[in-house]
Design a protein around this motif. Structure first.
Motif, short mmCIF file in Angstrom:
data_model
loop_
_atom_site.label_atom_id
_atom_site.label_comp_id
_atom_site.label_asym_id
_atom_site.label_seq_id
_atom_site.Cartn_x
_atom_site.Cartn_y
_atom_site.Cartn_z
N SER A 199 0.79 -1.36 0.01
CA SER A 199 0.05 -0.08 0.03
C SER A 199 1.02 1.30 -0.09
CB SER A 199 -1.12 -0.08 0.99
OG SER A 199 -0.40 -0.01 2.37
N HIS A 200 2.27 1.15 0.20
CA HIS A 200 3.00 2.30 0.10
C HIS A 200 3.07 2.95 -1.39
CE1 HIS A 200 5.03 0.83 3.75
NE2 HIS A 200 5.27 1.95 4.05
N GLN A 201 2.48 1.95 -2.40
CA GLN A 201 2.35 2.28 -3.60
C GLN A 201 1.23 3.67 -3.77
OE1 GLN A 201 0.49 -0.20 -6.19
NE2 GLN A 201 1.85 0.02 -7.90
N TRP A 202 0.59 3.92 -2.99
CA TRP A 202 -0.44 5.02 -2.89
C TRP A 202 0.13 6.34 -2.34
CZ3 TRP A 202 -3.69 4.27 -6.68
CH2 TRP A 202 -4.20 2.87 -7.03
N SER A 203 1.24 6.25 -1.64
CA SER A 203 1.57 7.37 -0.78
C SER A 203 1.75 8.69 -1.86
CB SER A 203 3.20 6.98 -0.38
OG SER A 203 3.30 5.99 0.43
N TRP A 204 1.82 8.73 -3.14
CA TRP A 204 1.83 9.68 -4.20
C TRP A 204 0.36 10.25 -3.86
CZ3 TRP A 204 4.90 5.69 -4.87
CH2 TRP A 204 6.09 5.89 -5.62
N HIS A 205 -0.65 9.80 -3.61
CA HIS A 205 -2.01 10.00 -3.66
C HIS A 205 -2.88 10.14 -2.41
CE1 HIS A 205 -0.49 7.09 -6.59
NE2 HIS A 205 -0.81 8.11 -7.58
N ILE A 206 -2.47 9.54 -1.40
CA ILE A 206 -3.48 9.38 -0.08
C ILE A 206 -3.82 10.73 0.58
CG2 ILE A 206 -3.62 8.86 2.33
CD1 ILE A 206 -2.19 6.13 1.30
N ASP A 207 -2.63 11.69 0.55
CA ASP A 207 -2.97 12.89 1.13
C ASP A 207 -4.20 13.70 0.45
OD1 ASP A 207 -1.36 12.52 3.19
OD2 ASP A 207 0.26 13.42 2.33
N GLU A 208 -4.01 13.61 -0.72
CA GLU A 208 -4.82 14.63 -1.68
C GLU A 208 -6.21 14.24 -1.52
OE1 GLU A 208 -5.12 17.21 -5.84
OE2 GLU A 208 -3.21 16.32 -4.87
N LEU A 209 -6.19 12.79 -1.78
CA LEU A 209 -7.72 12.11 -1.82
C LEU A 209 -8.38 12.32 -0.45
CD1 LEU A 209 -6.69 8.82 -3.90
CD2 LEU A 209 -8.13 10.72 -4.53
N ALA A 210 -7.69 12.17 0.70
CA ALA A 210 -8.04 12.10 1.95
C ALA A 210 -8.62 13.70 2.36
CB ALA A 210 -7.02 11.69 3.06
N ALA A 211 -8.35 14.50 1.62
CA ALA A 211 -8.95 15.78 1.94
C ALA A 211 -10.45 15.73 1.60
CB ALA A 211 -8.12 16.87 1.08
N LYS A 212 -10.86 14.93 0.90
CA LYS A 212 -12.41 14.81 0.76
C LYS A 212 -13.14 13.68 0.96
CE LYS A 212 -12.71 18.94 -2.46
NZ LYS A 212 -13.17 19.49 -3.44
N HIS A 213 -12.17 12.57 1.16
CA HIS A 213 -12.69 11.23 1.02
C HIS A 213 -11.89 10.56 2.47
CE1 HIS A 213 -14.38 10.91 -3.01
NE2 HIS A 213 -13.34 11.65 -3.36
N ARG A 214 -13.01 9.52 2.88
CA ARG A 214 -11.89 8.65 3.81
C ARG A 214 -11.29 7.62 2.92
NH1 ARG A 214 -15.15 4.28 7.71
NH2 ARG A 214 -13.41 3.29 8.55
N VAL A 215 -10.22 7.16 3.06
CA VAL A 215 -9.14 6.54 2.30
C VAL A 215 -8.72 5.45 3.06
CG1 VAL A 215 -7.17 6.58 0.70
CG2 VAL A 215 -8.54 8.68 0.74
N ILE A 216 -8.89 4.16 2.64
CA ILE A 216 -8.54 2.92 3.16
C ILE A 216 -7.51 2.19 2.20
CG2 ILE A 216 -8.92 0.55 4.02
CD1 ILE A 216 -10.47 2.88 5.55
N ALA A 217 -6.33 2.31 2.59
CA ALA A 217 -5.31 1.48 1.79
C ALA A 217 -4.76 0.38 2.38
CB ALA A 217 -4.13 2.56 1.51
N VAL A 218 -4.82 -0.90 1.82
CA VAL A 218 -4.52 -2.12 2.45
C VAL A 218 -3.52 -2.92 1.72
CG1 VAL A 218 -6.52 -2.97 0.68
CG2 VAL A 218 -5.63 -4.42 3.02
N ASP A 219 -2.70 -3.51 2.62
CA ASP A 219 -1.76 -4.76 2.19
C ASP A 219 -2.56 -5.87 1.99
OD1 ASP A 219 0.17 -2.48 2.82
OD2 ASP A 219 1.22 -3.62 4.08
#
Length: 265
Positions: free
Chosen positions: A35-55
């Protein structure tokens, strides 16, 4: 604690960020990564969404079982994770093998997936390309499975791929349990019931009922999938010339396309 016990001695690592009124986003990584693969995206997505990133099982910090490291079982794991977290419905976003996993989730658990995003997904392979897969399987079964995995990983990059992305993925592959790499690859492409190669891909992918956004680096496979998306809000995009990890190399553009489609669909 960011771990969920989902039964059968499987414990999944996940992160849970952000909030929002709509369905949460479930981010699902590809083969041999985490799930580290989504490190480029989580912060911006989490500004408006609940974001679950799973291994996924066998990957990252999650349990590494001896057997069952397959996309179908991984999809069932995600359904179980949603139950543990009391999340009835998600927008599922998957890259590569993760695109196959979330598609299985949408077909087998349709009530749990409101929308689906597949990023250069691990399905729709042509018969010509599939002819190389027995050699890949032999390498993963052989005495140097990590070297075979890194050799396969070269297909995922272009000359424009930043060295840090290339190195990050190679390091992740060398940290993987070899039997997980083998089981997951075989279950995606070569074993009975695999849906990664046409025409098995056609027969399975057409069963998805929810809106689908697919982003491809390959124009031929993009054109192929465009005929299989049933929902009128579905959209297929091709970034021809990009690498397999287009969302990592072009995170800003990826987020723009994703957000626009989420608003429009």
């Amino acid at each position: 604690m960011p771990y969920a016990d989902i039964g059968q001695n499987i414990r999944l690592f996940y992160t849970d960020d952000g909030s929002g009124d709509g369905p949460p986003l479930l981010l699902v990584h590809g083969w041999g990564t985490d799930s580290h693969q989504w490190s480029w995206h989580i912060d911006e997505l989490a500004a408006k969404h609940r974001v679950i990133a799973v291994d996924l099982r066998g990957h990252g910090y999650s349990s590494v079982p001896d057997e069952g490291n397959t996309p179908r079982q991984m999809a069932d794991d995600l359904a179980a994770l949603m139950d543990v977290l009391a999340i009835p419905e998600v927008i599922a976003i998957g890259h590569s093998m993760g695109g196959q996993v979330v598609s299985i989730l949408a077909v087998e658990h349709p009530d749990k997936v409101r929308k689906l995003v597949a990023v250069d997904p691990g399905y729709g392979m042509s018969a010509d390309l599939a002819r190389t897969f027995p050699e890949t399987v032999a390498g993963l079964r052989g005495p140097h499975p990590h070297a075979a995995a890194v050799q396969l990983d070269r297909w995922c990059t272009t000359s424009a791929t930043p060295a840090v992305i290339r190195r990050w993925h190679q390091r992740r592959l060398y940290g993987m349990a070899p039997h997980v790499l083998l089981q997951a690859f075989e279950a995606m492409f070569t074993l009975p019931g695999a849906i990664g190669v046409r025409p098995a891909s056609d027969d399975y992918i057409v069963r998805r009922q929810c809106p689908v956004l697919s982003i491809w680096s390959d124009a031929e496979r993009a054109a192929w999938e465009s005929g299989l998306c049933k929902h009128p809000a579905s959209k297929v995009v091709c970034w021809e010339g990009s690498s397999h990890r287009l969302h990592e190399e072009r995170p800003g553009e990826f987020l723009v396309v994703l957000r626009r489609w989420l608003r429009a669909s």
